[in-house]
Design a protein around this motif. Sequence first.
Motif, PDB file in Angstrom:
ATOM      1  N   ASN A   1       0.731  -1.234  -0.071  1.00  0.00           N
ATOM      2  CA  ASN A   1       0.110   0.045  -0.169  1.00  0.00           C
ATOM      3  C   ASN A   1       0.913   1.294  -0.116  1.00  0.00           C
ATOM      4  OD1 ASN A   1      -1.890   2.143   0.602  1.00  0.00           O
ATOM      5  ND2 ASN A   1      -3.045   0.584   1.996  1.00  0.00           N
ATOM      6  N   SER A   2       0.695   2.186  -0.790  1.00  0.00           N
ATOM      7  CA  SER A   2       1.192   3.516  -1.112  1.00  0.00           C
ATOM      8  C   SER A   2       0.867   4.581  -0.127  1.00  0.00           C
ATOM      9  CB  SER A   2       1.358   3.900  -2.432  1.00  0.00           C
ATOM     10  OG  SER A   2      -0.128   4.181  -3.094  1.00  0.00           O
ATOM     11  N   CYS A   3      -0.258   4.377   0.526  1.00  0.00           N
ATOM     12  CA  CYS A   3      -0.762   5.441   1.687  1.00  0.00           C
ATOM     13  C   CYS A   3       0.232   5.771   2.567  1.00  0.00           C
ATOM     14  CB  CYS A   3      -2.091   4.864   1.917  1.00  0.00           C
ATOM     15  SG  CYS A   3      -2.715   6.206   3.396  1.00  0.00           S
ATOM     16  N   ARG A   4       0.647   7.240   2.821  1.00  0.00           N
ATOM     17  CA  ARG A   4       1.773   7.111   3.566  1.00  0.00           C
ATOM     18  C   ARG A   4       1.577   6.808   5.142  1.00  0.00           C
ATOM     19  NH1 ARG A   4       3.668  13.127   3.092  1.00  0.00           N
ATOM     20  NH2 ARG A   4       1.483  13.386   2.428  1.00  0.00           N
TER      21      ARG A   4
ATOM     22  N   THR B   1      -6.127  15.043   9.186  1.00  0.00           N
ATOM     23  CA  THR B   1      -4.737  15.216   8.615  1.00  0.00           C
ATOM     24  C   THR B   1      -4.799  14.182   7.397  1.00  0.00           C
ATOM     25  OG1 THR B   1      -3.634  13.616  10.031  1.00  0.00           O
ATOM     26  CG2 THR B   1      -3.554  15.805  10.776  1.00  0.00           C
ATOM     27  N   GLY B   2      -5.979  13.531   7.236  1.00  0.00           N
ATOM     28  CA  GLY B   2      -6.054  12.510   6.320  1.00  0.00           C
ATOM     29  C   GLY B   2      -5.715  13.073   4.859  1.00  0.00           C
TER      30      GLY B   2
ATOM     31  N   PRO C   1       4.143   9.234   9.041  1.00  0.00           N
ATOM     32  CA  PRO C   1       3.557   9.426   7.698  1.00  0.00           C
ATOM     33  C   PRO C   1       3.990  10.573   6.840  1.00  0.00           C
ATOM     34  CG  PRO C   1       1.977   8.826   9.137  1.00  0.00           C
ATOM     35  CD  PRO C   1       3.151   9.560  10.250  1.00  0.00           C
ATOM     36  N   LEU C   2       4.040  11.829   7.569  1.00  0.00           N
ATOM     37  CA  LEU C   2       4.371  12.901   6.576  1.00  0.00           C
ATOM     38  C   LEU C   2       5.906  12.850   5.884  1.00  0.00           C
ATOM     39  CD1 LEU C   2       2.764  15.798   8.820  1.00  0.00           C
ATOM     40  CD2 LEU C   2       2.109  14.940   6.683  1.00  0.00           C
TER      41      LEU C   2
ATOM     42  N   GLY D   1       1.569  10.113  -2.536  1.00  0.00           N
ATOM     43  CA  GLY D   1       2.028   8.967  -2.126  1.00  0.00           C
ATOM     44  C   GLY D   1       3.595   9.564  -1.277  1.00  0.00           C
ATOM     45  N   PRO D   2       4.203   8.410  -0.793  1.00  0.00           N
ATOM     46  CA  PRO D   2       5.617   8.531  -0.295  1.00  0.00           C
ATOM     47  C   PRO D   2       6.485   9.369  -0.954  1.00  0.00           C
ATOM     48  CG  PRO D   2       4.899   6.483   0.240  1.00  0.00           C
ATOM     49  CD  PRO D   2       3.959   6.948  -0.934  1.00  0.00           C
TER      50      PRO D   2
END
Length: 331
Positions: free
Chosen positions: A211-214, A277-278, A221-222, A285-286
Amino acid sequence: MINIYVGPAIGNVVSLHASEGRTAQALRRHHVPRWRQGGLTAGVVQISDWATLGIVLSEIHRSEGELVLVTSRAEYENRPPGAFGILLSIEGYTSFAGDFDALHIFAELGCTAFTFSHNVQNPLCTGANERFGDGGFSHLGKATLKELESLPLMVDLVHTSRGSFWDALDLYQGDLFVSHSNADAIRPHPRNLTDDQIKAVAERNGVIGLNSCREYVGRDPLQAKLSDLLDHAMHMYDLVGPEHIAIGADYWEGPMDMLASVMKSVDPDGSHGLRDTGAQIYGRGPEGIEDAGQLNKFPAGLAERGLTLDEIDLICGGNYLRMLERTRPSA
């Protein structure tokens, strides 16, 4: 290269159909060019209601051969030169919950998989982000699993709580997989899989799409980077080998104002850091692989980590196609 989860794009497709009318070609014009740029040749599109199913099928019909519906491995491998393959998966936790007749229709139409949850509690099971605990499958969810055993549909356990995950393994004997989750050992999160879960999927000959979601990639995540996503891949590689890994790049590709409402629905009280913050986390992505147009950097990164070309080919589509062939054998 096949992305086994392009679900977020559908929100944008539906929105554009509402504004542009029945002749809209949102997939062809707004999404597939970027997917091709990233090296994709096919994607698994998620359907959550009859209207969305009609939209996707009509777009394929009007694409002048640029898009082609794929229902088996042979159809993917023998598609016309240059055609982009569209596979269909059902997110059945909303309007399809309990509609067993619909499951048979979807199987006849060539849908390939059924997803039970989207992070929170629903009539079928408990989701990964549900605040009151792991939960599990409801009576209706268990009946749905039983119905699916007689159909050529893979069970996708993404978004489910760990209790629901283990319920499914106990109750269901068919093929299963997880379309877009990472390793909890690298980034602890209820949406990611523990080592025991990863091994269990491998023991059932399934695959896990990275999964590419940070939010699910980096501990911060940021600051998530491509190298972090590769760490998830290598952790799974060391646990179960390359035969059970795939690409489930979960990119948001729609309007940002739409994203905010989606994040509130999957994290109503903000306990998982997505409600407020979503949009900031999920909007791209990252670092190094910010959108689907850069997906080709992922196999390149695997090569740098020492994987062979054959192993990379498995991860970039071969594993998913093998699973698809078992579920829907080619004629």
